[in-house]
Design an enzyme around this catalytic site. Sequence first.
Site, mmCIF file in Angstrom:
data_model
loop_
_atom_site.group_PDB
_atom_site.id
_atom_site.type_symbol
_atom_site.label_atom_id
_atom_site.label_comp_id
_atom_site.label_asym_id
_atom_site.label_seq_id
_atom_site.Cartn_x
_atom_site.Cartn_y
_atom_site.Cartn_z
ATOM 1 N N HIS A 179 0.831 -1.189 0.000
ATOM 2 C CA HIS A 179 0.000 0.000 0.000
ATOM 3 C C HIS A 179 0.875 1.252 0.000
ATOM 4 C CE1 HIS A 179 -2.507 -2.841 2.735
ATOM 5 N NE2 HIS A 179 -2.698 -3.150 1.469
ATOM 6 N N TYR B 131 3.519 2.480 13.675
ATOM 7 C CA TYR B 131 3.972 3.537 12.774
ATOM 8 C C TYR B 131 3.327 4.884 13.129
ATOM 9 C CZ TYR B 131 -0.211 1.878 10.202
ATOM 10 O OH TYR B 131 -1.466 1.460 9.853
#
Length: 491
Positions: free
Chosen positions: A69, A133
Site C-alpha cells: 500500500h 507507525y
Amino acid sequence: MEFEKDLSVTDTGIAGLKVVELSVHGDNRGWFKENFQRAKMCALGIPDIRYVQNNVSFNAKRGVTRGIHAEPWDKFISVATGSVFGAWVDLREGSKTFGKVFTTTLDPSRAIFVPRGVGNSFQALEDGTAYTYLVNRHWSAELKKTYTFVNLADSTLDIQWPIPLSKAELSEADKRHPMLDDVVPMKAPRTLVTGCNGQLGRAVRALAEQTGVIDAFDFCDIDTFDLSNPKDYAKYDWDLYGTVINCGAFTAVDKAETPEGRKACWAANATGPALMARTCAEHGITMVHISSDYVFDGTQDPHTEDEGLAPLSVYGQSKAAGDLAVEACPRHYIARSSWVIGDGHNFVKTMAKLSDRVADPSDSLNAVTVVDDQFGRLTFTDQMAKGIFHLLGYCDGSASVDAAPYGTYDLTGSGATKSWYQIAARVFELRNGNADAVKPVSTEKYYASAAGPIAPRPRYSTLALDKLTATGFTPRDWDQQLAEYVATLTR
C-alpha cells in the site's frame, strides 16, 4: 535483535526511504529504547515533520502478510515486539526510481522512514508481532481514495518472501491488487501559489506550464484568498497540499510609511506569512516565502544569509517579521531577492519608455536623473521561479531527493554590482543609444522635493549567491538577460 548499536541512518536507493538503526539497551529484565527521538534523528537526515497519529498493527501469527500500500503521508515504522520482513516499492509518479524495491528485516532495533507514495508491505516472522507507525496526516475517507497499490506477488518486483505467499496469511483485498504494469502511480501533492497575479506569481505559473506540471498547481490572489484573514484558511483542504509558494507581498515601500499603508504592509508581509507558516507546520507542508534586501540596513556588501536583520523602513521591518515567522515552519525555504524585474510594472520598462521620449524629437524631455548611490543586481522573475523549483527539487512537478536543505537562500541575478544610474544608462543605450541622457543624482537630492514620506533605502543591496550555487543552481547574469529583455519590449 542487536543491543547497544549506535543510532544511525542509511539511504536505501529509493528517494527518501531511510533505514534507522536504533540503540536498544537490554539486561536481565528486558530492554529499553528511544523509539523516536526528533533532535537526534533529524540531525542524521530524517525529515523534521509533525506526526499526528500513531497506529499499531498486531499480527497474531507468523506469516501474516500485508500490502503493498502506498499512502498519501510519511511514515516512521518500527517494531515493538517480534520481527518482520519488509518490502518497499517506489510508486510515485515521475520518480526516477519508480518500481524499485528495497527489502530488509525490522525488529525492535531497526526502524524505517517511508516517504509519501512509497508502497509499504511486511510479513510477520514471529507470532505476536506488533508493528507500529507514526504518520503526519490524519486518516480520512477522502485521502483513502488517493491510495496506490501493487500486488505482493508481482514477478517483476521479485520480492523474496521468507514464507511463500501460498503459505502466508493474506487478505482477499491484498490478493487482488494490480500488477506493476497496471498501477496508477501516486500523484505528487498539490502546490498552491499565492499572489499569482504579481510579477513572480506569473513567472511561477509560466514555468509550471513550460515544465508540464500545471495540473498539479492551484493559483490564488488576495481577491479570493487573503493570507492575513484567518477565516479564509477554511477554503482549502490543506491535506491535499505538499507545497505553498507565497508570491504575495505589499511592495509599495514609500506608501508603507503612511498610516494606511503601514497597516496594509504589515498584514500582507507579516501577519499573512505568519498564519500561512502555522498552517503549513500543522499539515507538514513545505512553505516557500519571498524575502527582500530591505531586511538589511545596507552597510554590508554583499549580504549573506546569516547576516543579522536590521531593516530601515516599515516595509523592511514587515518583511523581516515575515521571515522570522516563516522560520518557525519546519519545512521552509526563504528566497531573498532584490530589484525584481518581471511581467508587470517595473524599473526597466519605465526607463525604456523614458528613453523613447528622449529619442522623440517632438517630446520636450531631454534628460532624466537616476540615483547613483544605491548598488545591487537585478533579479528577473523567470530566474527566481527556476531557483525556487530547484530548491524544492521539483522533477516533473514532484519533490525529489535533490531538494536543497531547508533554510534561507539569496536568489538574485548573478553578475556585477551596479547602481540604479548605471542600470538606467544601460537600458537607454540598449533601447535608443542615448545613455548620455541619464544623469546621476544622490538619493538625498532625488527625493528632496517629494511631497509624501520616503522610505529609507539600503545603500548596498547585493546578495551573496554562494549558498545557492553550492546546491547546483546559478542564476543567469542579469546584464546579459537585461539586453534580451529590453529587446522584447514593445515601442
